[in-house]
Design an enzyme around this catalytic site. Structure first.
Site, PDB file in Angstrom:
ATOM      1  N   CYS A   2     -48.408 -44.453  12.571  1.00 46.16           N
ATOM      2  CA  CYS A   2     -48.895 -45.490  11.654  1.00 46.16           C
ATOM      3  C   CYS A   2     -50.117 -44.857  11.059  1.00 46.16           C
ATOM      4  CB  CYS A   2     -49.286 -46.867  12.459  1.00 46.16           C
ATOM      5  SG  CYS A   2     -50.363 -48.172  11.109  1.00 46.16           S
ATOM      6  N   GLU A 104     -44.815 -45.869   6.150  1.00 46.84           N
ATOM      7  CA  GLU A 104     -44.181 -44.752   6.688  1.00 46.84           C
ATOM      8  C   GLU A 104     -43.432 -43.827   5.699  1.00 46.84           C
ATOM      9  OE1 GLU A 104     -44.475 -44.170  10.034  1.00 46.84           O
ATOM     10  OE2 GLU A 104     -44.823 -45.849  11.017  1.00 46.84           O
TER      11      GLU A 104
END
Length: 230
Positions: A2, A104
């Site tokens: 993340c 992502e």
DNA sequence: CCAGACGTTGTT
DNA sequence: GTCTGG
DNA sequence: CCAGACGTTGTT
DNA sequence: GTCTGG
């Protein structure tokens, strides 16, 4: 992992979903929070469950320079309890990072394509996090957003726990943030043992977004708009 | 004993 | 390539 | 995470 | 601060 996320929900919504104590806080909607920037986190303190702005990128107490924080933006949930950089925070300084979504990148042909991941129901997520405090040394001379710090100032920082990806996330990336269920928020903040595995298989949905958001200076709602299917 | 690392990710 | 800044 | 810098000199 | 490597 993340490496970018969003905090779009209002202070009122976060207050309700996270069960905060004390007054509601105004929050500016953030569509592209990058490491080294401040973000809202939830912690227990004397007054109960409170929201504070902490710097993303954990700086351990023993660090002589803050630059290690640039690399400690995530901590593996599998090992954080034992790692020297995270161990103290894991037992003493846990937090929740409220988030509406995260980004992502996936390699598609020659490019790294960003995807935006959010909940199917639109409800905010509770990332499991750790926080730490770091004292600015006497001979500081810090750069960037820490340039205004004075010697002996305390900088509070946080990191986001990661775990193996599951469900649809696996097609994008092999790691993802630890997303706590509503029931796990209290025990996590209380330092109790909590299952730090992947979120429910059907919790998330995702879409491609423009590489516009690659630039951390871009922080508007256009960051999360879905691209036309390629 | 002191010196030096202490982390994650992705990519090769 | 590697580091810093956002 | 990605973007952008990465250097010295002399002069103002 | 604490652990590992020398």
């Amino acid at each position: 992992m993340c490496g970018r996320f969003t905090q779009i929900s209002s202070g009122r919504e976060v207050h309700a979903v996270m069960g905060l104590d004390g007054p509601e806080v105004d929050l500016r909607p953030r569509y592209n929070i990058a490491p080294s920037q401040n973000a809202a986190v939830v912690r227990n303190d004397a007054g109960g469950r409170q929201l504070s702005m902490l710097r993303w990128g954990l700086i351990p107490t023993w660090a002589k320079k803050p630059d290690i924080g640039n690399r400690l933006i995530n901590a593996r949930a599998e090992t954080a309890a034992e790692k020297p950089s995270f161990r103290a925070a894991f037992s003493q300084r846990r937090c929740i990072v409220p988030a509406d979504g995260f980004y992502e990148w996936r390699r598609e042909c020659a490019v790294r394509q960003p995807w935006y991941v959010t909940t199917r129901g639109g409800e905010p997520m509770a990332f499991a996090g750790l926080w730490e405090h770091w004292r600015v040394p006497e001979v500081a001379g810090l750069q960037g957003s820490l340039a205004d710090c004075q010697p002996n100032d305390i900088v509070e920082t946080f990191t986001i726990l990661t775990t193996g990806a599951n469900g649809a996330m696996q097609s994008i990336h092999h790691r993802m943030p630890v997303i706590l269920s509503p029931e796990a928020i209290r025990p996590w903040l209380a330092g109790e043992e909590v299952e730090l595995g992947s979120a429910a298989e059907d919790l998330l949905m995702m879409h491609r977004v423009s590489r516009h958001m690659n630039n951390p200076r871009h922080d508007g709602p256009e960051c999360i708009v879905a691209l036309e299917a390629p």
